[in-house]
Design a protein around this motif. Sequence first.
Motif, PDB file in Angstrom:
ATOM      1  N   THR A  21       0.834  -1.208   0.000  1.00 21.61           N
ATOM      2  CA  THR A  21       0.000   0.000   0.000  1.00 21.61           C
ATOM      3  C   THR A  21       0.866   1.254   0.000  1.00 21.61           C
ATOM      4  OG1 THR A  21      -1.717  -1.220   1.165  1.00 21.61           O
ATOM      5  CG2 THR A  21      -1.899   1.166   1.186  1.00 21.61           C
ATOM      6  N   ALA A  22       1.958   1.227   0.765  1.00 22.85           N
ATOM      7  CA  ALA A  22       2.865   2.386   0.780  1.00 22.85           C
ATOM      8  C   ALA A  22       3.347   2.680  -0.637  1.00 22.85           C
ATOM      9  CB  ALA A  22       4.034   2.115   1.709  1.00 22.85           C
ATOM     10  N   SER A  23       3.710   1.625  -1.345  1.00 18.57           N
ATOM     11  CA  SER A  23       4.231   1.802  -2.690  1.00 18.57           C
ATOM     12  C   SER A  23       3.139   2.316  -3.647  1.00 18.57           C
ATOM     13  CB  SER A  23       4.812   0.449  -3.112  1.00 18.57           C
ATOM     14  OG  SER A  23       4.847   0.338  -4.479  1.00 18.57           O
ATOM     15  N   LEU A  24       1.951   1.722  -3.581  1.00 18.92           N
ATOM     16  CA  LEU A  24       0.869   2.134  -4.491  1.00 18.92           C
ATOM     17  C   LEU A  24       0.374   3.561  -4.186  1.00 18.92           C
ATOM     18  CD1 LEU A  24      -1.041   1.320  -6.817  1.00 18.92           C
ATOM     19  CD2 LEU A  24      -2.607   0.392  -5.087  1.00 18.92           C
ATOM     20  N   PHE A  25       0.192   3.863  -2.896  1.00 21.77           N
ATOM     21  CA  PHE A  25      -0.274   5.211  -2.526  1.00 21.77           C
ATOM     22  C   PHE A  25       0.744   6.269  -2.989  1.00 21.77           C
ATOM     23  CE2 PHE A  25      -3.399   4.528   1.316  1.00 21.77           C
ATOM     24  CZ  PHE A  25      -4.145   3.648   0.568  1.00 21.77           C
ATOM     25  N   ALA A  26       2.037   5.949  -2.854  1.00 19.41           N
ATOM     26  CA  ALA A  26       3.067   6.906  -3.277  1.00 19.41           C
ATOM     27  C   ALA A  26       3.010   7.112  -4.791  1.00 19.41           C
ATOM     28  CB  ALA A  26       4.442   6.414  -2.847  1.00 19.41           C
ATOM     29  N   GLN A  27       2.809   6.024  -5.534  1.00 18.45           N
ATOM     30  CA  GLN A  27       2.693   6.159  -7.005  1.00 18.45           C
ATOM     31  C   GLN A  27       1.506   7.031  -7.385  1.00 18.45           C
ATOM     32  OE1 GLN A  27       2.412   2.206  -8.836  1.00 18.45           O
ATOM     33  NE2 GLN A  27       4.002   1.529  -7.435  1.00 18.45           N
ATOM     34  N   GLU A  28       0.494   7.048  -6.509  1.00 15.18           N
ATOM     35  CA  GLU A  28      -0.714   7.847  -6.779  1.00 15.18           C
ATOM     36  C   GLU A  28      -0.625   9.239  -6.165  1.00 15.18           C
ATOM     37  OE1 GLU A  28      -3.112   7.221  -8.824  1.00 15.18           O
ATOM     38  OE2 GLU A  28      -2.548   5.171  -9.323  1.00 15.18           O
ATOM     39  N   GLY A  29       0.574   9.623  -5.708  1.00 13.47           N
ATOM     40  CA  GLY A  29       0.804  11.011  -5.318  1.00 13.47           C
ATOM     41  C   GLY A  29       0.765  11.309  -3.837  1.00 13.47           C
ATOM     42  N   ALA A  30       0.479  10.301  -2.993  1.00 14.83           N
ATOM     43  CA  ALA A  30       0.410  10.575  -1.548  1.00 14.83           C
ATOM     44  C   ALA A  30       1.809  10.654  -0.941  1.00 14.83           C
ATOM     45  CB  ALA A  30      -0.381   9.469  -0.849  1.00 14.83           C
ATOM     46  N   LYS A  31       1.931  11.488   0.094  1.00 15.71           N
ATOM     47  CA  LYS A  31       3.130  11.481   0.937  1.00 15.71           C
ATOM     48  C   LYS A  31       2.875  10.409   1.996  1.00 15.71           C
ATOM     49  CE  LYS A  31       4.572  16.045  -0.180  1.00 15.71           C
ATOM     50  NZ  LYS A  31       3.554  16.244  -1.180  1.00 15.71           N
ATOM     51  N   ILE A  32       3.909   9.613   2.284  1.00 13.31           N
ATOM     52  CA  ILE A  32       3.695   8.407   3.096  1.00 13.31           C
ATOM     53  C   ILE A  32       4.419   8.478   4.438  1.00 13.31           C
ATOM     54  CG2 ILE A  32       3.978   5.880   3.157  1.00 13.31           C
ATOM     55  CD1 ILE A  32       2.144   6.842   0.867  1.00 13.31           C
ATOM     56  N   VAL A  33       3.669   8.194   5.504  1.00 14.36           N
ATOM     57  CA  VAL A  33       4.271   7.967   6.816  1.00 14.36           C
ATOM     58  C   VAL A  33       4.136   6.471   7.082  1.00 14.36           C
ATOM     59  CG1 VAL A  33       4.205   8.548   9.267  1.00 14.36           C
ATOM     60  CG2 VAL A  33       3.590  10.277   7.541  1.00 14.36           C
ATOM     61  N   ALA A  34       5.264   5.786   6.962  1.00 15.85           N
ATOM     62  CA  ALA A  34       5.273   4.326   7.091  1.00 15.85           C
ATOM     63  C   ALA A  34       5.621   3.963   8.529  1.00 15.85           C
ATOM     64  CB  ALA A  34       6.309   3.730   6.136  1.00 15.85           C
ATOM     65  N   VAL A  35       4.712   3.246   9.183  1.00 16.99           N
ATOM     66  CA  VAL A  35       4.877   2.938  10.610  1.00 16.99           C
ATOM     67  C   VAL A  35       5.015   1.437  10.802  1.00 16.99           C
ATOM     68  CG1 VAL A  35       3.683   2.982  12.842  1.00 16.99           C
ATOM     69  CG2 VAL A  35       3.567   4.980  11.330  1.00 16.99           C
ATOM     70  N   ASP A  36       5.949   1.055  11.671  1.00 16.45           N
ATOM     71  CA  ASP A  36       6.078  -0.360  12.023  1.00 16.45           C
ATOM     72  C   ASP A  36       6.960  -0.462  13.270  1.00 16.45           C
ATOM     73  OD1 ASP A  36       5.359  -2.920   9.940  1.00 16.45           O
ATOM     74  OD2 ASP A  36       6.638  -3.427  11.644  1.00 16.45           O
ATOM     75  N   LEU A  37       7.109  -1.692  13.736  1.00 18.59           N
ATOM     76  CA  LEU A  37       8.032  -2.026  14.829  1.00 18.59           C
ATOM     77  C   LEU A  37       9.333  -2.550  14.270  1.00 18.59           C
ATOM     78  CD1 LEU A  37       5.950  -4.247  17.280  1.00 18.59           C
ATOM     79  CD2 LEU A  37       6.971  -2.032  17.767  1.00 18.59           C
ATOM     80  N   ASN A  38       9.235  -3.108  13.084  1.00 18.57           N
ATOM     81  CA  ASN A  38      10.386  -3.728  12.427  1.00 18.57           C
ATOM     82  C   ASN A  38      11.131  -2.645  11.644  1.00 18.57           C
ATOM     83  OD1 ASN A  38      12.064  -5.006  10.572  1.00 18.57           O
ATOM     84  ND2 ASN A  38      10.688  -6.755  10.330  1.00 18.57           N
ATOM     85  N   ASP A  39      12.140  -2.059  12.321  1.00 21.52           N
ATOM     86  CA  ASP A  39      12.795  -0.882  11.747  1.00 21.52           C
ATOM     87  C   ASP A  39      13.519  -1.187  10.435  1.00 21.52           C
ATOM     88  OD1 ASP A  39      11.873   0.499  13.902  1.00 21.52           O
ATOM     89  OD2 ASP A  39      13.769   0.508  14.994  1.00 21.52           O
ATOM     90  N   SER A  40      14.216  -2.320  10.362  1.00 19.57           N
ATOM     91  CA  SER A  40      15.005  -2.550   9.141  1.00 19.57           C
ATOM     92  C   SER A  40      14.087  -2.701   7.932  1.00 19.57           C
ATOM     93  CB  SER A  40      15.953  -3.728   9.308  1.00 19.57           C
ATOM     94  OG  SER A  40      15.208  -4.872   9.641  1.00 19.57           O
ATOM     95  N   ASP A  41      13.011  -3.480   8.070  1.00 18.68           N
ATOM     96  CA  ASP A  41      12.105  -3.647   6.925  1.00 18.68           C
ATOM     97  C   ASP A  41      11.259  -2.389   6.682  1.00 18.68           C
ATOM     98  OD1 ASP A  41      13.156  -6.128   6.620  1.00 18.68           O
ATOM     99  OD2 ASP A  41      11.392  -7.244   7.268  1.00 18.68           O
ATOM    100  N   GLY A  42      10.950  -1.676   7.762  1.00 18.43           N
ATOM    101  CA  GLY A  42      10.199  -0.415   7.610  1.00 18.43           C
ATOM    102  C   GLY A  42      11.014   0.617   6.841  1.00 18.43           C
ATOM    103  N   GLU A  43      12.307   0.719   7.203  1.00 15.71           N
ATOM    104  CA  GLU A  43      13.207   1.647   6.484  1.00 15.71           C
ATOM    105  C   GLU A  43      13.351   1.227   5.024  1.00 15.71           C
ATOM    106  OE1 GLU A  43      14.365   4.392   7.665  1.00 15.71           O
ATOM    107  OE2 GLU A  43      14.849   4.205   9.806  1.00 15.71           O
ATOM    108  N   LYS A  44      13.314  -0.085   4.795  1.00 15.55           N
ATOM    109  CA  LYS A  44      13.448  -0.613   3.423  1.00 15.55           C
ATOM    110  C   LYS A  44      12.234  -0.170   2.588  1.00 15.55           C
ATOM    111  CE  LYS A  44      14.758  -4.878   1.184  1.00 15.55           C
ATOM    112  NZ  LYS A  44      14.005  -6.099   1.046  1.00 15.55           N
ATOM    113  N   THR A  45      11.051  -0.277   3.168  1.00 13.55           N
ATOM    114  CA  THR A  45       9.836   0.191   2.464  1.00 13.55           C
ATOM    115  C   THR A  45      10.019   1.641   2.040  1.00 13.55           C
ATOM    116  OG1 THR A  45       8.363  -1.276   3.720  1.00 13.55           O
ATOM    117  CG2 THR A  45       7.353   0.672   2.742  1.00 13.55           C
TER     118      THR A  45
END
Length: 257
Positions: A21-45
């Motif tokens: 969803t982060a990837s699709l929403f960004a392609q559609e023009g949204a600014k993304i705040v990606a939240v998670d507990l898993n920092d390494s994979d969250g940073e990767k997103t």
Amino acid sequence: MRLADKVALITGAASGIGKETASLFAQEGAKIVAVDLNDSDGEKTVSEVNSAGGDAIYVNANVSKSSDCEHMVKAAEEKYGKLNVMFNNAGIMDSRDDNAQVTEEEVWDLTMAINLKGVFLGCKFGIPAMQKAGGGSIINTASFVGLMGAATPQVAYTASKGGVISLTRELAVIHARENIRVNALCPGPLRTELLMKFLDTEAKKQKRLVHIPMGRFGEAKEMAKAALFLASDESSYTTGTEFVVDGGITSAYVTPE
Ligand code: NAD
């Protein structure tokens, strides 16, 4: 672009539905705040979104903690000035979750804390931000099991998702005239880590697939597309729904062989 000028906060963005969803929403023009507990994979997103030309930040938050949820919403407002879309999507399915006799209270409490309280806290802090922004769209990830009993016992998970659906309906009614829409996304069984770690043999997969009219698991990308509709103004008259995207599983019954 379907989400131009919108700011979207997505929990559980390190993996599965949240990541797609982060990837699709960004392609559609949204600014993304990606939240998670898993920092390494969250940073990767976030780095994938940004290297594809998007605009995203990562925020560590445990959605079951009030102060973390307050912080993630503040981070969105501080970085991007507002919040328009809140996707309360983080969730767990505990391997110890079973029937009522076997399931430990600890498993029940943990599942409720993340899957249900986490959605409540996202709404608690997200709604005031949306009121300031003049409205918005909240999408809460429930599940098809919140609408029917699951064949495999997992009472805490199922009850938590039923709670998400009820909470969603009530918030939709309360905030309808503030231009804040609230919908529950009810995915069917998906080919993501959350489920596949349990269905780890072909025999186990087949046992589940027999219930799905389409004969296949859903993809996280397919949930992202449904979330995009609910996030965008295309769904402007849609609120309080159980938005079911499940390959037909909730419409099917199976006669035992
Ligand atoms: P996933 O395991 O791939 O992703 C879930 C993400 O949530 C992970 O990145 C995890 O680190 C994060 N997370 C877990 N606990 C958290 C917490 N306390 N705070 C912040 N982040 C946390 O799973 P998925 O399949 O993408 O699931 C996303 C949502 O969809 C969940 O709510 C799940 O219950 C729901 N769902 C999944 C299925 C399925 O078959 N996979 C079906 C119906 C509903």
